[in-house]
Design a protein around this motif. Structure first.
Motif, mmCIF file in Angstrom:
data_model
loop_
_atom_site.group_PDB
_atom_site.id
_atom_site.type_symbol
_atom_site.label_atom_id
_atom_site.label_comp_id
_atom_site.label_asym_id
_atom_site.label_seq_id
_atom_site.Cartn_x
_atom_site.Cartn_y
_atom_site.Cartn_z
ATOM 1 N N PRO A 269 -2.019 -11.684 17.506
ATOM 2 C CA PRO A 269 -0.975 -10.982 18.249
ATOM 3 C C PRO A 269 -1.475 -9.629 18.780
ATOM 4 C CG PRO A 269 -0.173 -11.709 16.099
ATOM 5 C CD PRO A 269 -1.653 -11.846 16.073
ATOM 6 N N GLU A 270 -0.726 -9.066 19.681
ATOM 7 C CA GLU A 270 -1.179 -7.883 20.394
ATOM 8 C C GLU A 270 -1.410 -6.684 19.481
ATOM 9 O OE1 GLU A 270 -0.142 -5.892 24.750
ATOM 10 O OE2 GLU A 270 1.263 -7.283 23.804
ATOM 11 N N TYR A 271 -0.758 -6.673 18.314
ATOM 12 C CA TYR A 271 -0.965 -5.555 17.398
ATOM 13 C C TYR A 271 -2.239 -5.698 16.570
ATOM 14 C CZ TYR A 271 1.507 -8.989 14.431
ATOM 15 O OH TYR A 271 1.910 -10.131 13.787
ATOM 16 N N LEU A 272 -2.825 -6.891 16.536
ATOM 17 C CA LEU A 272 -3.941 -7.141 15.627
ATOM 18 C C LEU A 272 -5.218 -6.370 15.967
ATOM 19 C CD1 LEU A 272 -4.938 -8.616 13.131
ATOM 20 C CD2 LEU A 272 -5.491 -10.591 14.584
ATOM 21 N N PRO A 273 -5.657 -6.296 17.234
ATOM 22 C CA PRO A 273 -6.917 -5.588 17.501
ATOM 23 C C PRO A 273 -6.928 -4.150 16.970
ATOM 24 C CG PRO A 273 -6.248 -6.831 19.428
ATOM 25 C CD PRO A 273 -5.099 -6.907 18.464
ATOM 26 N N GLY A 274 -5.847 -3.413 17.189
ATOM 27 C CA GLY A 274 -5.803 -2.035 16.724
ATOM 28 C C GLY A 274 -5.876 -1.926 15.221
ATOM 29 N N TYR A 275 -5.067 -2.741 14.539
ATOM 30 C CA TYR A 275 -5.070 -2.692 13.080
ATOM 31 C C TYR A 275 -6.421 -3.125 12.507
ATOM 32 C CZ TYR A 275 -0.012 -1.893 12.623
ATOM 33 O OH TYR A 275 1.246 -1.358 12.660
ATOM 34 N N LEU A 276 -6.996 -4.186 13.067
ATOM 35 C CA LEU A 276 -8.245 -4.708 12.510
ATOM 36 C C LEU A 276 -9.389 -3.708 12.679
ATOM 37 C CD1 LEU A 276 -9.574 -8.267 12.533
ATOM 38 C CD2 LEU A 276 -11.083 -6.456 13.317
ATOM 39 N N LEU A 277 -9.531 -3.143 13.879
ATOM 40 C CA LEU A 277 -10.622 -2.196 14.104
ATOM 41 C C LEU A 277 -10.439 -0.925 13.289
ATOM 42 C CD1 LEU A 277 -11.072 -2.634 17.956
ATOM 43 C CD2 LEU A 277 -12.659 -3.368 16.163
ATOM 44 N N ALA A 278 -9.192 -0.463 13.143
ATOM 45 C CA ALA A 278 -8.940 0.742 12.342
ATOM 46 C C ALA A 278 -9.313 0.505 10.881
ATOM 47 C CB ALA A 278 -7.477 1.158 12.462
ATOM 48 N N ARG A 279 -8.895 -0.635 10.350
ATOM 49 C CA ARG A 279 -9.211 -0.940 8.955
ATOM 50 C C ARG A 279 -10.710 -1.201 8.768
ATOM 51 N NH1 ARG A 279 -6.214 0.952 6.124
ATOM 52 N NH2 ARG A 279 -4.403 -0.408 5.964
ATOM 53 N N LEU A 280 -11.340 -1.836 9.757
ATOM 54 C CA LEU A 280 -12.773 -2.079 9.673
ATOM 55 C C LEU A 280 -13.526 -0.751 9.629
ATOM 56 C CD1 LEU A 280 -14.944 -4.267 9.588
ATOM 57 C CD2 LEU A 280 -14.941 -4.276 12.095
ATOM 58 N N GLY A 281 -13.087 0.217 10.417
ATOM 59 C CA GLY A 281 -13.704 1.539 10.377
ATOM 60 C C GLY A 281 -13.610 2.152 8.990
ATOM 61 N N GLN A 282 -12.447 2.047 8.363
ATOM 62 C CA GLN A 282 -12.293 2.578 7.013
ATOM 63 C C GLN A 282 -13.210 1.857 6.020
ATOM 64 O OE1 GLN A 282 -8.016 2.201 6.417
ATOM 65 N NE2 GLN A 282 -7.761 4.395 6.797
ATOM 66 N N LEU A 283 -13.323 0.548 6.170
ATOM 67 C CA LEU A 283 -14.184 -0.219 5.266
ATOM 68 C C LEU A 283 -15.651 0.168 5.438
ATOM 69 C CD1 LEU A 283 -12.454 -3.693 5.547
ATOM 70 C CD2 LEU A 283 -12.749 -2.371 3.447
ATOM 71 N N TYR A 284 -16.067 0.386 6.678
ATOM 72 C CA TYR A 284 -17.440 0.838 6.902
ATOM 73 C C TYR A 284 -17.667 2.200 6.251
ATOM 74 C CZ TYR A 284 -18.544 -2.880 10.263
ATOM 75 O OH TYR A 284 -18.806 -4.095 10.866
ATOM 76 N N ASP A 285 -16.690 3.095 6.355
ATOM 77 C CA ASP A 285 -16.816 4.395 5.699
ATOM 78 C C ASP A 285 -16.921 4.236 4.184
ATOM 79 O OD1 ASP A 285 -17.014 6.373 7.647
ATOM 80 O OD2 ASP A 285 -14.847 6.542 7.922
ATOM 81 N N LEU A 286 -16.097 3.354 3.630
ATOM 82 C CA LEU A 286 -16.113 3.150 2.183
ATOM 83 C C LEU A 286 -17.438 2.581 1.693
ATOM 84 C CD1 LEU A 286 -12.545 1.713 1.459
ATOM 85 C CD2 LEU A 286 -13.439 3.933 0.769
#
Length: 331
Positions: A269-286
């Motif tokens: 859905p249209e909300y998924l790209p934003g949420y996925l990339l934001a969370r992926l960024g946090q995971l990379y930081d972690l």
């Protein structure tokens, strides 16, 4: 005429009346046009429903575009009039004893939300029992401040929509309306059809599982939920499975799965790209991958639209590496 209530973000709480359930109700009647009672043409064109977390519209809009079904918004200045309710509360808070009055409004709103989050079958929304209960709770708000800014001019808006539907000779059509506008519109329209009993299909069941994952709670059986998500062949389900791993403290497993999703098509859905990339960024930081984290955060900011929460995460992540607060859950 068929009138169907939309619960906005509260569809997440309804396994049998989620966004897919509502879309199936619409499909059941095979309409050539779906009238939107709670949006204006301008609001529909601007896709204001995205920032209102109107989950039904995230399903309905691409479905309608694919099948050539028209979406026609009937509300005149609907969003501006609805915004008056928020402005009213802001004004109220500045008045003497205004905070006390705001608390009464907040309690009335809490009771409405509590009522709407009780799980129900689709046909129950058309029952007099449900409608009378909702009218009672909406009446409390009207008693506090009367019809007008406090109610988002609900009576005025729905009277105008009913008049438009009469002009359009919309017999046999499908009308979608915000659940808070629903009983008021019904009073103006008289006898109309509503949601009907439909056996749930696999898409509806999958949506219910994903909705449960979005609402992940401490008392959920996370292992069972994770297994159910992994059986759903959708990018959103894999993203949510990664969220479960993350909530369980398994950041590396979460990052691995999130990366796998990011290599495929995750545009819907249209909300998924934003949420996925934001969370992926946090995971990379972690996991100590700062350059990859920055690319993910900037990917969010480059999207033509992303949920406000995702943009806030991305902006914060660009400024400084993500670090969870002590004892805070990452969801």
């Amino acid at each position: 005429m068929i009138v169907l209530p939309s619960l906005g973000p509260l569809h997440l709480t309804q396994p049998r009346y989620n966004a897919v359930s509502l879309l199936r109700q619409i499909e059941h009647h095979r309409p050539g046009v779906v009238y939107l009672a709670s949006y204006s043409p301008e609001g529909l064109g601007a896709k204001v429903w995205r920032d209102q977390h109107d989950l039904a519209m995230f399903a309905l809009e691409p479905w309608a575009a694919l099948r050539g079904v028209l979406l026609v918004a009937l509300g005149d200045r609907a969003e501006a009039l609805q915004a008056e309710a928020e402005h009213f509360l802001e004004y109220l808070g500045s008045m003497p004893r205004g905070e006390e009055a705001k608390q009464r409004f907040a309690e009335a709103d809490r009771q409405i939300v509590e009522y709407l989050t009780v799980p129900r079958l689709p046909e129950e929304y058309a029952s007099e029992g449900f409608l009378s209960g909702l009218r009672e709770r909406l009446h409390v708000v009207r008693e506090l401040a009367g019809e007008g800014p406090a109610t988002g001019f609900r009576e005025e808006r729905m009277a105008a929509v009913a008049a438009r539907l009469a002009e359009l000779d919309a017999d046999g059509s499908v009308v979608l309306v915000d659940v808070l506008d629903y009983p008021v519109l019904l009073e103006h329209l008289g006898a109309v059809g509503g949601p009907v009993p439909l056996e749930p299909n696999e898409a509806e069941r999958a949506r219910a599982v994903m909705d449960r994952a979005w609402r992940l709670e401490e008392d959920d059986a996370w292992g069972n939920l994770l297994a159910q998500l992994m059986e759903i062949d959708e990018a959103e389900a894999r993203f949510l499975a990664a969220q479960v791993y993350l909530a369980a403290g398994q950041a590396e497993d979460a990052a691995r799965l999130m990366e796998e999703v990011s290599r495929g098509d995750f545009s819907k859905p249209e909300y998924l790209p934003g949420y996925l990339l934001a969370r992926l960024g946090q995971l990379y930081d972690l996991t100590g991958q700062r350059e990859r984290a920055l690319r993910a955060y900037r990917g969010v900011l480059a999207l033509s639209w992303a949920p406000a929460e995702a943009r806030e995460i991305a902006l914060a992540g660009v400024r400084a590496p993500f670090r969870p607060q002590p004892e805070a859950e990452i969801r």
